[in-house]
Design an enzyme around this catalytic site. Structure first.
Site, short mmCIF file in Angstrom:
data_model
loop_
_atom_site.label_atom_id
_atom_site.label_comp_id
_atom_site.label_asym_id
_atom_site.label_seq_id
_atom_site.Cartn_x
_atom_site.Cartn_y
_atom_site.Cartn_z
N GLU A 123 0.81 -1.23 0.00
CA GLU A 123 0.00 0.00 0.00
C GLU A 123 0.84 1.27 0.00
O GLU A 123 0.40 2.32 0.43
CB GLU A 123 -0.96 0.01 1.20
CG GLU A 123 -1.87 -1.20 1.26
CD GLU A 123 -2.71 -1.25 2.53
OE1 GLU A 123 -2.90 -0.18 3.15
OE2 GLU A 123 -3.17 -2.33 2.90
N GLY A 124 2.09 1.20 -0.48
CA GLY A 124 2.94 2.37 -0.54
C GLY A 124 3.69 2.66 0.74
O GLY A 124 4.47 3.62 0.80
#
Length: 372
Positions: free
Chosen positions: A320-321
């Site tokens: 998710e970054g």
């Protein structure tokens, strides 16, 4: 659309500027090499910005492309199929790791729905307005996208890159929000690297048990059979075994390189899209940094093929970054040090040169004595 056209549009960061940055680094009061990889990062940023000294990274942005993957129906993920919208909602509500870090670092977070499988009313219009389709096909038995949808997704990513560049974003942290995305990513990497399914099959951000791993490996194996015949066409490859979010990320990476906008890659999904983009435009990876080691074997394969060395290895697997965002302060620190450390005075430089010459003379004298 032919992705190979990007090869003529993308240039490498300015080599002359990088040499100027290296020469300036040699004049700073801190000896060359004392800052380790931060020196390299500062010089890379200088070349990307065409600026010596390097400018501070003042307007970074986290961009996450979101989508559901039909292959998740096989039980290859730690999350239930069709639940990407829950990940998006958590990020929007500030309750996910990447949202917490973005808030702490004061970095804006943008989420782009390329192919989430939910009613649009469940999410803000700003998120869902670009959606290409509702979920992607089950890549082990059918195409993820039609040819038209694949092109729309790539153009979506290009448009988002243009929007970010036009708004002044000077560095992007790129990640994904997906369920089943690592299966599609591993398939792309295995196909492009000529690797068997078992070599690239990992356990995903949410973690899976051994039985789920076996199902995932089988799904990748079946998808690979469908991917190999279309390896010559990157757009067709994305349509066959990618997905709307992966195609959009690929377009984003290519257009970011065209616009000279640096990108920090997060995990295996971003790395897979980068590998597809590299196949289309071999200079494009010069604009990217690998943020972190995600623990996914396919990511290691992709980064090795692109000669990208991750900045961090902290065992962060959440995706998710998150891992790439953790690397952002390191890049900002490199820029600050390169720009703000003072240069040595002429007197100090002369003294250092004299000391080096004296040391060399002493070494030469010792060698002569030893020889006699």
């Amino acid at each position: 659309m032919n992705l190979d056209d990007f090869s003529d549009l993308i240039e490498r960061p300015d080599g002359g500027v990088r040499r100027d940055a290296e020469e300036r680094r040699e004049r700073l009061i801190v000896p060359p090499g004392a800052l380790g990889r931060l020196d390299e990062l500062g010089e890379w940023l200088s070349a990307a910005q065409q600026s010596v000294p390097v400018r501070a990274v003042e307007q970074p942005r986290v961009v996450l492309f979101a989508g559901d993957h039909g292959v998740a129906e096989l039980g290859v993920s730690g999350r239930a199929a069709g639940t990407t919208h829950e990940l998006v909602r958590a990020a929007l509500d500030g309750a996910s790791p990447v949202a917490v870090l973005a808030r702490r670092f004061a970095v804006p977070l943008r989420i782009v729905d390329a192919g989430i499988d939910c009613d649009p009313e469940l999410l803000p219009e700003s998120v869902v307005r670009h959606r290409v389709r509702r979920g992607s096909g089950r890549i082990d038995v059918e195409d993820a996208l039609s040819a038209e949808e694949a092109e729309r997704a790539v153009r979506l990513g290009m448009a988002v890159a243009d929007e970010e560049a036009d708004s002044g974003t000077d560095l992007v942290v790129l990640g994904d929000l997906s369920v089943g995305g690592t299966t599609a990513a591993a398939t792309l990497i295995a196909a492009l690297c000529g690797t068997d399914a078992s070599v690239v099959t990992g356990r995903g951000g949410a973690g899976i048990d051994d039985l789920a791993w076996m199902r995932k490996c089988a799904a990748i194996r079946d998808a690979l059979r469908r991917a190999r015949p279309v390896l010559g066409d990157q757009l067709e490859l994305l349509a066959t075994v990618g997905g709307a979010d992966l195609a959009a990320m690929t377009g984003f990476l290519l257009q970011s390189a065209v616009r000279r906008m640096p990108v920090i890659l997060d995990g295996v999904v971003a790395s897979a899209c980068a590998l597809v983009a590299q196949r289309a435009a071999f200079r494009a990876p010069d604009w990217w940094l690998a943020g972190q080691v995600s623990g996914e074997p396919a990511q290691s394969k992709a980064l090795d093929r692109m000669a990208l060395t991750p900045l961090l290895d902290h065992g962060v697997t959440v995706g998710e970054g998150t891992g790439a965002l953790l690397a952002l302060p390191l890049v900002q620190a490199a820029a600050a040090l390169a720009a703000e450390l003072p240069e040595r005075t002429l007197e100090a430089a002369d003294e250092e040169d004299e000391a080096e010459e004296s040391a060399k003379d002493a070494e030469d004298g010792t060698k002569i004595l030893d020889a006699t």
